[in-house]
Scaffold this motif. Structure first.
Motif, PDB file in Angstrom:
ATOM      1  N   VAL A 149      50.235  41.505  30.962  1.00  0.00           N
ATOM      2  CA  VAL A 149      48.929  41.073  30.462  1.00  0.00           C
ATOM      3  C   VAL A 149      48.101  40.722  31.688  1.00  0.00           C
ATOM      4  O   VAL A 149      48.511  39.902  32.508  1.00  0.00           O
ATOM      5  N   LEU A 150      46.943  41.368  31.811  1.00  0.00           N
ATOM      6  CA  LEU A 150      46.085  41.192  32.985  1.00  0.00           C
ATOM      7  C   LEU A 150      44.788  40.510  32.592  1.00  0.00           C
ATOM      8  O   LEU A 150      44.098  40.956  31.673  1.00  0.00           O
ATOM      9  N   SER A 151      44.454  39.423  33.290  1.00  0.00           N
ATOM     10  CA  SER A 151      43.179  38.750  33.027  1.00  0.00           C
ATOM     11  C   SER A 151      42.078  39.452  33.816  1.00  0.00           C
ATOM     12  O   SER A 151      42.307  39.985  34.899  1.00  0.00           O
ATOM     13  N   ILE A 152      40.883  39.420  33.245  1.00  0.00           N
ATOM     14  CA  ILE A 152      39.741  40.138  33.808  1.00  0.00           C
ATOM     15  C   ILE A 152      38.607  39.148  34.045  1.00  0.00           C
ATOM     16  O   ILE A 152      37.939  38.727  33.096  1.00  0.00           O
ATOM     17  N   GLY A 153      38.405  38.742  35.289  1.00  0.00           N
ATOM     18  CA  GLY A 153      37.318  37.833  35.618  1.00  0.00           C
ATOM     19  C   GLY A 153      37.296  36.609  34.726  1.00  0.00           C
ATOM     20  O   GLY A 153      38.319  35.967  34.496  1.00  0.00           O
ATOM     21  N   ASN A 154      36.096  36.273  34.197  1.00  0.00           N
ATOM     22  CA  ASN A 154      35.933  35.116  33.322  1.00  0.00           C
ATOM     23  C   ASN A 154      36.063  35.480  31.855  1.00  0.00           C
ATOM     24  O   ASN A 154      35.805  34.648  30.987  1.00  0.00           O
ATOM     25  N   SER A 155      36.417  36.698  31.556  1.00  0.00           N
ATOM     26  CA  SER A 155      36.527  37.152  30.175  1.00  0.00           C
ATOM     27  C   SER A 155      37.731  36.520  29.497  1.00  0.00           C
ATOM     28  O   SER A 155      38.783  36.361  30.099  1.00  0.00           O
ATOM     29  N   GLY A 156      37.579  36.216  28.237  1.00  0.00           N
ATOM     30  CA  GLY A 156      38.695  35.710  27.453  1.00  0.00           C
ATOM     31  C   GLY A 156      39.531  36.820  26.853  1.00  0.00           C
ATOM     32  O   GLY A 156      40.513  36.556  26.175  1.00  0.00           O
ATOM     33  N   VAL A 157      39.141  38.070  27.073  1.00  0.00           N
ATOM     34  CA  VAL A 157      39.867  39.211  26.511  1.00  0.00           C
ATOM     35  C   VAL A 157      40.644  39.903  27.634  1.00  0.00           C
ATOM     36  O   VAL A 157      40.053  40.509  28.516  1.00  0.00           O
ATOM     37  N   PRO A 158      41.970  39.808  27.608  1.00  0.00           N
ATOM     38  CA  PRO A 158      42.760  40.450  28.650  1.00  0.00           C
ATOM     39  C   PRO A 158      43.025  41.921  28.348  1.00  0.00           C
ATOM     40  O   PRO A 158      42.772  42.398  27.244  1.00  0.00           O
ATOM     41  N   SER A 171      50.202  47.971  37.073  1.00  0.00           N
ATOM     42  CA  SER A 171      49.806  46.578  37.276  1.00  0.00           C
ATOM     43  C   SER A 171      49.268  46.380  38.688  1.00  0.00           C
ATOM     44  O   SER A 171      48.220  45.766  38.891  1.00  0.00           O
ATOM     45  N   THR A 172      49.970  46.942  39.655  1.00  0.00           N
ATOM     46  CA  THR A 172      49.513  46.861  41.050  1.00  0.00           C
ATOM     47  C   THR A 172      48.163  47.536  41.218  1.00  0.00           C
ATOM     48  O   THR A 172      47.256  46.993  41.860  1.00  0.00           O
ATOM     49  N   TRP A 173      47.969  48.713  40.610  1.00  0.00           N
ATOM     50  CA  TRP A 173      46.699  49.441  40.702  1.00  0.00           C
ATOM     51  C   TRP A 173      45.561  48.607  40.128  1.00  0.00           C
ATOM     52  O   TRP A 173      44.523  48.465  40.764  1.00  0.00           O
ATOM     53  N   TYR A 174      45.722  48.057  38.943  1.00  0.00           N
ATOM     54  CA  TYR A 174      44.672  47.257  38.317  1.00  0.00           C
ATOM     55  C   TYR A 174      44.346  46.010  39.135  1.00  0.00           C
ATOM     56  O   TYR A 174      43.190  45.606  39.224  1.00  0.00           O
ATOM     57  N   GLN A 175      45.361  45.421  39.746  1.00  0.00           N
ATOM     58  CA  GLN A 175      45.118  44.236  40.566  1.00  0.00           C
ATOM     59  C   GLN A 175      44.410  44.587  41.875  1.00  0.00           C
ATOM     60  O   GLN A 175      43.411  43.961  42.239  1.00  0.00           O
ATOM     61  N   GLU A 176      44.922  45.598  42.577  1.00  0.00           N
ATOM     62  CA  GLU A 176      44.363  45.956  43.881  1.00  0.00           C
ATOM     63  C   GLU A 176      43.006  46.640  43.786  1.00  0.00           C
ATOM     64  O   GLU A 176      42.122  46.379  44.594  1.00  0.00           O
ATOM     65  N   LYS A 177      42.838  47.549  42.836  1.00  0.00           N
ATOM     66  CA  LYS A 177      41.616  48.341  42.751  1.00  0.00           C
ATOM     67  C   LYS A 177      40.502  47.645  41.962  1.00  0.00           C
ATOM     68  O   LYS A 177      39.332  47.767  42.299  1.00  0.00           O
ATOM     69  N   LEU A 178      40.870  46.928  40.886  1.00  0.00           N
ATOM     70  CA  LEU A 178      39.853  46.345  40.015  1.00  0.00           C
ATOM     71  C   LEU A 178      39.791  44.823  40.093  1.00  0.00           C
ATOM     72  O   LEU A 178      38.910  44.209  39.497  1.00  0.00           O
ATOM     73  N   GLY A 179      40.713  44.204  40.798  1.00  0.00           N
ATOM     74  CA  GLY A 179      40.684  42.757  40.979  1.00  0.00           C
ATOM     75  C   GLY A 179      41.203  41.959  39.788  1.00  0.00           C
ATOM     76  O   GLY A 179      40.942  40.763  39.692  1.00  0.00           O
ATOM     77  N   PHE A 180      41.939  42.588  38.887  1.00  0.00           N
ATOM     78  CA  PHE A 180      42.504  41.869  37.747  1.00  0.00           C
ATOM     79  C   PHE A 180      43.658  41.000  38.244  1.00  0.00           C
ATOM     80  O   PHE A 180      44.211  41.236  39.314  1.00  0.00           O
ATOM     81  N   LYS A 181      44.045  40.020  37.441  1.00  0.00           N
ATOM     82  CA  LYS A 181      45.157  39.126  37.781  1.00  0.00           C
ATOM     83  C   LYS A 181      46.245  39.262  36.719  1.00  0.00           C
ATOM     84  O   LYS A 181      45.948  39.338  35.528  1.00  0.00           O
ATOM     85  N   GLU A 182      47.484  39.265  37.170  1.00  0.00           N
ATOM     86  CA  GLU A 182      48.591  39.342  36.220  1.00  0.00           C
ATOM     87  C   GLU A 182      48.792  37.956  35.610  1.00  0.00           C
ATOM     88  O   GLU A 182      49.214  37.016  36.277  1.00  0.00           O
ATOM     89  N   ALA A 183      48.484  37.833  34.308  1.00  0.00           N
ATOM     90  CA  ALA A 183      48.573  36.552  33.617  1.00  0.00           C
ATOM     91  C   ALA A 183      49.926  36.340  32.953  1.00  0.00           C
ATOM     92  O   ALA A 183      50.363  35.209  32.761  1.00  0.00           O
ATOM     93  N   PHE A 184      50.588  37.434  32.581  1.00  0.00           N
ATOM     94  CA  PHE A 184      51.878  37.344  31.903  1.00  0.00           C
ATOM     95  C   PHE A 184      52.658  38.612  32.194  1.00  0.00           C
ATOM     96  O   PHE A 184      52.092  39.700  32.232  1.00  0.00           O
ATOM     97  N   LYS A 185      53.959  38.439  32.384  1.00  0.00           N
ATOM     98  CA  LYS A 185      54.819  39.572  32.735  1.00  0.00           C
ATOM     99  C   LYS A 185      56.062  39.511  31.856  1.00  0.00           C
ATOM    100  O   LYS A 185      56.693  38.461  31.738  1.00  0.00           O
ATOM    101  N   ASP A 186      56.393  40.635  31.231  1.00  0.00           N
ATOM    102  CA  ASP A 186      57.607  40.713  30.431  1.00  0.00           C
ATOM    103  C   ASP A 186      58.143  42.130  30.522  1.00  0.00           C
ATOM    104  O   ASP A 186      57.489  43.018  31.072  1.00  0.00           O
TER     105      ASP A 186
END
Length: 115
Positions: free
Chosen positions: A39-48, A19-34
């Motif tokens: 679940v990581l959101s990707i820019g303006n895409s509706g597909v996480p 999760s940290t790698w995807y956020q730091e390297k690709l700029g994704f945002k953590e939308a949900f954590k369990d």
């Protein structure tokens, strides 16, 4: 019946580190954590992208992978290289410009551009 892609799921060996790698390297945002997944959101895409704790290397043959779109693919390619992301060579076919990237568990991801 099927209405849309809801998410793309990848197995990872360590959900926190990934999760940290995807956020730091690709700029994704953590939308949900369990427990056991994120679940990581990707820019303006509706597909996480969902990353799930598991064993990612059980089968490398016929493994699904997400393809992301980037308007400025050259800039994206160079920025990912600068961030230390493992990338393939930039490739072009008759329609697309694309390259592959790999996360810490060696999951293949692809970035493309087409007009």
């Amino acid at each position: 019946m099927i209405e849309r892609i809801d998410t793309i799921c990848l197995m990872v060996s360590n959900v926190e580190e990934s999760s940290t790698w995807y956020q730091e390297k690709l700029g994704f945002k953590e939308a949900f954590k369990d427990e056991g997944y994120r679940v990581l959101s990707i820019g303006n895409s509706g597909v996480p992208l969902t990353i799930e704790q598991g064993s990612p290397k059980t089968s490398s043959v016929h493994r699904a992978y997400p393809i992301f779109f980037a308007k400025d693919i050259i800039h994206t390619y160079e920025k990912l290289k600068q961030h230390g992301v493992r990338v393939s060579e930039l490739q072009k076919d008759n329609t697309n410009t694309f390259f592959d990237i790999y996360d810490p568990d060696d999951n293949k991801l692809q970035v493309c551009f087409w007009e």
